[in-house]
Design a protein around this motif. Structure first.
Motif, PDB file in Angstrom:
ATOM      1  N   ILE A 128     -18.299   7.192 -25.912  1.00  0.00           N
ATOM      2  CA  ILE A 128     -17.378   6.446 -25.045  1.00  0.00           C
ATOM      3  C   ILE A 128     -16.039   6.349 -25.758  1.00  0.00           C
ATOM      4  CG2 ILE A 128     -16.962   4.261 -23.856  1.00  0.00           C
ATOM      5  CD1 ILE A 128     -20.028   3.774 -24.039  1.00  0.00           C
ATOM      6  N   VAL A 129     -14.976   6.822 -25.086  1.00  0.00           N
ATOM      7  CA  VAL A 129     -13.637   6.787 -25.676  1.00  0.00           C
ATOM      8  C   VAL A 129     -12.652   6.209 -24.660  1.00  0.00           C
ATOM      9  CG1 VAL A 129     -13.974   8.665 -27.322  1.00  0.00           C
ATOM     10  CG2 VAL A 129     -13.259   9.193 -24.993  1.00  0.00           C
ATOM     11  N   PRO A 130     -11.575   5.583 -25.135  1.00  0.00           N
ATOM     12  CA  PRO A 130     -10.634   4.940 -24.214  1.00  0.00           C
ATOM     13  C   PRO A 130      -9.718   5.943 -23.525  1.00  0.00           C
ATOM     14  CG  PRO A 130      -9.883   4.689 -26.475  1.00  0.00           C
ATOM     15  CD  PRO A 130     -11.227   5.343 -26.544  1.00  0.00           C
ATOM     16  N   ASP A 131      -9.279   5.564 -22.324  1.00  0.00           N
ATOM     17  CA  ASP A 131      -8.308   6.341 -21.560  1.00  0.00           C
ATOM     18  C   ASP A 131      -7.303   5.357 -20.949  1.00  0.00           C
ATOM     19  OD1 ASP A 131      -6.848   7.997 -19.911  1.00  0.00           O
ATOM     20  OD2 ASP A 131      -8.508   8.503 -18.576  1.00  0.00           O
ATOM     21  N   PRO A 132      -6.040   5.387 -21.413  1.00  0.00           N
ATOM     22  CA  PRO A 132      -5.422   6.297 -22.375  1.00  0.00           C
ATOM     23  C   PRO A 132      -5.928   6.061 -23.807  1.00  0.00           C
ATOM     24  CG  PRO A 132      -3.756   5.047 -21.134  1.00  0.00           C
ATOM     25  CD  PRO A 132      -5.063   4.411 -20.887  1.00  0.00           C
ATOM     26  N   GLY A 133      -5.824   7.115 -24.595  1.00  0.00           N
ATOM     27  CA  GLY A 133      -6.236   7.013 -25.981  1.00  0.00           C
ATOM     28  C   GLY A 133      -5.541   8.061 -26.831  1.00  0.00           C
ATOM     29  N   TYR A 134      -5.555   7.857 -28.127  1.00  0.00           N
ATOM     30  CA  TYR A 134      -4.982   8.807 -29.079  1.00  0.00           C
ATOM     31  C   TYR A 134      -5.683  10.157 -28.885  1.00  0.00           C
ATOM     32  CZ  TYR A 134      -3.194  10.291 -33.670  1.00  0.00           C
ATOM     33  OH  TYR A 134      -2.564  10.939 -34.702  1.00  0.00           O
ATOM     34  N   PRO A 135      -4.950  11.258 -28.762  1.00  0.00           N
ATOM     35  CA  PRO A 135      -5.552  12.534 -28.359  1.00  0.00           C
ATOM     36  C   PRO A 135      -6.728  13.013 -29.206  1.00  0.00           C
ATOM     37  CG  PRO A 135      -3.172  12.669 -28.142  1.00  0.00           C
ATOM     38  CD  PRO A 135      -3.469  11.344 -28.803  1.00  0.00           C
ATOM     39  N   ILE A 136      -6.761  12.697 -30.498  1.00  0.00           N
ATOM     40  CA  ILE A 136      -7.855  13.210 -31.332  1.00  0.00           C
ATOM     41  C   ILE A 136      -9.192  12.596 -30.944  1.00  0.00           C
ATOM     42  CG2 ILE A 136      -7.725  11.502 -33.191  1.00  0.00           C
ATOM     43  CD1 ILE A 136      -8.406  15.316 -33.470  1.00  0.00           C
ATOM     44  N   LEU A 151     -13.420   5.382 -20.879  1.00  0.00           N
ATOM     45  CA  LEU A 151     -13.367   3.956 -20.564  1.00  0.00           C
ATOM     46  C   LEU A 151     -11.929   3.608 -20.184  1.00  0.00           C
ATOM     47  CD1 LEU A 151     -14.760   1.184 -20.574  1.00  0.00           C
ATOM     48  CD2 LEU A 151     -14.292   1.030 -23.030  1.00  0.00           C
ATOM     49  N   PRO A 152     -11.664   3.326 -18.904  1.00  0.00           N
ATOM     50  CA  PRO A 152     -10.275   3.133 -18.466  1.00  0.00           C
ATOM     51  C   PRO A 152      -9.673   1.830 -18.988  1.00  0.00           C
ATOM     52  CG  PRO A 152     -11.794   2.718 -16.646  1.00  0.00           C
ATOM     53  CD  PRO A 152     -12.623   3.241 -17.785  1.00  0.00           C
ATOM     54  N   LEU A 153      -8.429   1.927 -19.437  1.00  0.00           N
ATOM     55  CA  LEU A 153      -7.650   0.759 -19.856  1.00  0.00           C
ATOM     56  C   LEU A 153      -6.601   0.508 -18.773  1.00  0.00           C
ATOM     57  CD1 LEU A 153      -7.063   1.660 -23.627  1.00  0.00           C
ATOM     58  CD2 LEU A 153      -9.057   0.577 -22.556  1.00  0.00           C
ATOM     59  N   LEU A 160      -7.291  -4.262 -21.702  1.00  0.00           N
ATOM     60  CA  LEU A 160      -8.472  -4.480 -22.536  1.00  0.00           C
ATOM     61  C   LEU A 160      -9.663  -3.752 -21.909  1.00  0.00           C
ATOM     62  CD1 LEU A 160      -9.105  -6.141 -25.114  1.00  0.00           C
ATOM     63  CD2 LEU A 160     -10.018  -7.917 -23.602  1.00  0.00           C
ATOM     64  N   PRO A 161     -10.483  -3.073 -22.686  1.00  0.00           N
ATOM     65  CA  PRO A 161     -11.642  -2.392 -22.113  1.00  0.00           C
ATOM     66  C   PRO A 161     -12.560  -3.353 -21.380  1.00  0.00           C
ATOM     67  CG  PRO A 161     -11.287  -1.717 -24.385  1.00  0.00           C
ATOM     68  CD  PRO A 161     -10.373  -2.874 -24.138  1.00  0.00           C
ATOM     69  N   ASP A 162     -12.955  -2.987 -20.177  1.00  0.00           N
ATOM     70  CA  ASP A 162     -13.893  -3.793 -19.390  1.00  0.00           C
ATOM     71  C   ASP A 162     -15.305  -3.315 -19.700  1.00  0.00           C
ATOM     72  OD1 ASP A 162     -15.355  -5.219 -17.587  1.00  0.00           O
ATOM     73  OD2 ASP A 162     -14.109  -4.748 -15.845  1.00  0.00           O
ATOM     74  N   LEU A 163     -15.943  -3.954 -20.638  1.00  0.00           N
ATOM     75  CA  LEU A 163     -17.257  -3.524 -21.106  1.00  0.00           C
ATOM     76  C   LEU A 163     -18.320  -3.668 -20.030  1.00  0.00           C
ATOM     77  CD1 LEU A 163     -17.147  -5.161 -24.653  1.00  0.00           C
ATOM     78  CD2 LEU A 163     -16.591  -2.789 -24.051  1.00  0.00           C
ATOM     79  N   ASP A 164     -18.134  -4.611 -19.118  1.00  0.00           N
ATOM     80  CA  ASP A 164     -19.129  -4.840 -18.070  1.00  0.00           C
ATOM     81  C   ASP A 164     -19.170  -3.712 -17.053  1.00  0.00           C
ATOM     82  OD1 ASP A 164     -19.942  -7.308 -19.113  1.00  0.00           O
ATOM     83  OD2 ASP A 164     -18.302  -8.353 -18.106  1.00  0.00           O
ATOM     84  N   ASN A 165     -18.103  -2.928 -16.989  1.00  0.00           N
ATOM     85  CA  ASN A 165     -18.057  -1.830 -16.029  1.00  0.00           C
ATOM     86  C   ASN A 165     -18.587  -0.508 -16.581  1.00  0.00           C
ATOM     87  OD1 ASN A 165     -17.223  -3.141 -13.749  1.00  0.00           O
ATOM     88  ND2 ASN A 165     -15.046  -2.705 -14.019  1.00  0.00           N
ATOM     89  N   VAL A 166     -19.078  -0.526 -17.804  1.00  0.00           N
ATOM     90  CA  VAL A 166     -19.731   0.662 -18.353  1.00  0.00           C
ATOM     91  C   VAL A 166     -21.170   0.668 -17.846  1.00  0.00           C
ATOM     92  CG1 VAL A 166     -20.407   1.907 -20.432  1.00  0.00           C
ATOM     93  CG2 VAL A 166     -18.285   0.564 -20.415  1.00  0.00           C
ATOM     94  N   PRO A 167     -21.575   1.697 -17.114  1.00  0.00           N
ATOM     95  CA  PRO A 167     -22.936   1.715 -16.564  1.00  0.00           C
ATOM     96  C   PRO A 167     -24.007   1.684 -17.652  1.00  0.00           C
ATOM     97  CG  PRO A 167     -21.551   3.384 -15.504  1.00  0.00           C
ATOM     98  CD  PRO A 167     -20.776   2.861 -16.688  1.00  0.00           C
TER      99      PRO A 167
END
Length: 406
Positions: A128-136, A151-153, A160-167
């Motif tokens: 799981i990685v953030p979007d937007p996020g550092y390209p690497i 994980l959309p920001l 802030l990442p919405d952890l509850d929306n991660v299936p």
């Protein structure tokens, strides 16, 4: 006997997944702008425009002249470096990490971020990685053959990442979740409650938390970033990357470290022991000096933060005077700026804005789409020029924006 020549490409397909090509494009735009006579004000790449203190540079100079420092360095980092990193973690965060098993020297935090998935995942795994996020973040997964779950920001959640929306299915499959708080490109902030929740969820699903804390010493106003390792049980489920690039103006030195869970630290160390020989000893000596210098100034010292806070204030105020209201970040060297109204809604709006701004004014910014699909509609602006140059950039931007409002 005749042989049929095989048509072959000497370029791996996975390279196309390493990140946006926008950075190459921006470099081309810069040359185009220069050829048109524009003076460039580069607010694109987040590279500090100042160097480390004279003391750090002197330590580096002396170490470079020491002939004994030219053997292969150890992959783990020198014992003095790991001990000093451990001492700084205690000083800065009240975190205890064992320098022998819970600290690993890196050629900058990007070195570790680029290789971590290869060390702890198998091809076909998920992260799981953030979007937007550092390209690497996403690029490292492509190299390792690991599937990303983005994980959309979002602005409505203060990014802030919405952890509850991660299936649940994603949590069940994921090997690790990577977060960057405060982040690049977005200076998102979080409190203890968020980290406690993250640790609870990650522990439930046995998902490693990877926290990129490259901007720990670059926070403003009343905000002071915390280490996730401060919380009970964190070392059982988390590791954290630290960098000298931004905190100590040592970007070109390429040094950082990983701290936390010993199994993960050992896995990355084992991988790196097969692909490199570690950080040049004089660089480690300079990094030790940087940490010692920071600790000698006491817990209240804010290092480079006041410089960037003053730049932030001057630039945001100058932009507002020109009619572009951009939120003030509470950390990092970046502004995450929503596009002016006259540019919103068009196809590839952030790319169009960045290109036309550069060609018209010479001011370089990075389109938000370079950091993921959720970045569309924004540009990232780096505070890597002195205040007078930032104010000049704001004036150029204002003139450019007003041309489209007519």
């Amino acid at each position: 006997m005749t042989f049929k020549k095989i048509k072959r490409s000497w370029r791996a397909e996975k390279l196309s997944y390493l990140g946006s090509s926008i950075f190459t494009e921006v470099a081309e735009w810069k040359e185009e702008a220069r050829s048109s006579g524009n003076e460039i004000i580069d607010l694109g790449i987040g590279s500090p425009d100042r160097g480390p203190t004279a003391h750090i540079r002197n330590i580096l100079s002396e170490a470079v002249l020491d002939e004994s420092n030219y053997a292969y360095p150890g992959t783990s980092g020198s014992q003095p470096f790991r001990q000093q990193a451990s001492a700084w973690m205690k000083h800065r965060f009240e975190v205890d990490v064992d320098p022998n098993t819970e600290v690993l020297a890196l050629m900058g935090s990007q070195d570790g971020l680029a290789h971590l998935a290869q060390a702890i995942c198998n091809p076909g795994d998920l992260a799981i990685v953030p979007d937007p996020g550092y390209p690497i973040y996403a690029g490292s997964l492509a190299i390792a053959g690991v599937k990303p779950w983005y994980l959309p920001l979002k602005e409505e959640n203060d990014f802030l990442p919405d952890l509850d929306n991660v299936p649940d299915q994603v949590w069940e499959e994921a090997v690790f979740i990577l977060l960057n708080i405060p982040g690049n490109p977005i200076a998102v902030t979080a409190d203890t409650e968020f980290y406690e929740k993250l640790i609870r969820i990650a522990t439930k699903w046995n998902v490693l938390i990877v926290h990129d804390l490259a901007y720990s010493e670059m926070a403003f106003d009343d905000y002071r970033p915390m280490s996730i390792l401060e919380l009970p049980g964190a070392k059982d489920i988390a590791v954290e990357f630290h960098s000298f690039s931004k905190s100590f103006n040592m970007a070109g030195c390429r040094i950082g470290f990983l701290a936390g869970n010993p199994e993960v630290v050992a896995a990355l160390r084992d991988l790196k022991s097969n692909i490199d020989y570690g950080v040049f000893e004089p660089i480690q000596a300079a990094a030790i000096a940087a940490l010692e210098e920071a600790m000698s100034k006491g817990k209240g010292d804010r290092g480079v933060a006041p410089l960037y806070e003053a730049r932030r204030n001057a630039f945001v105020e100058a932009l507002a005077a020109e009619g572009w209201n951009v939120p003030k970040p509470k950390a990092t060297m970046f502004l995450w700026a929503p596009l002016p109204a006259s540019f919103k809604g068009s196809a590839e709006a952030s790319r169009r804005f960045a290109r036309e701004l550069l060609l018209a004014t010479g001011v370089v910014v990075i389109p938000g789409e370079a950091f993921g699909t959720e970045g569309e509609g924004y540009v990232r602006i780096a505070l890597v020029q002195e205040q007078e140059r930032l104010i000049e950039a704001a004036k150029r931007m204002g003139r450019f924006i007003r041309q489209y409002e007519i």
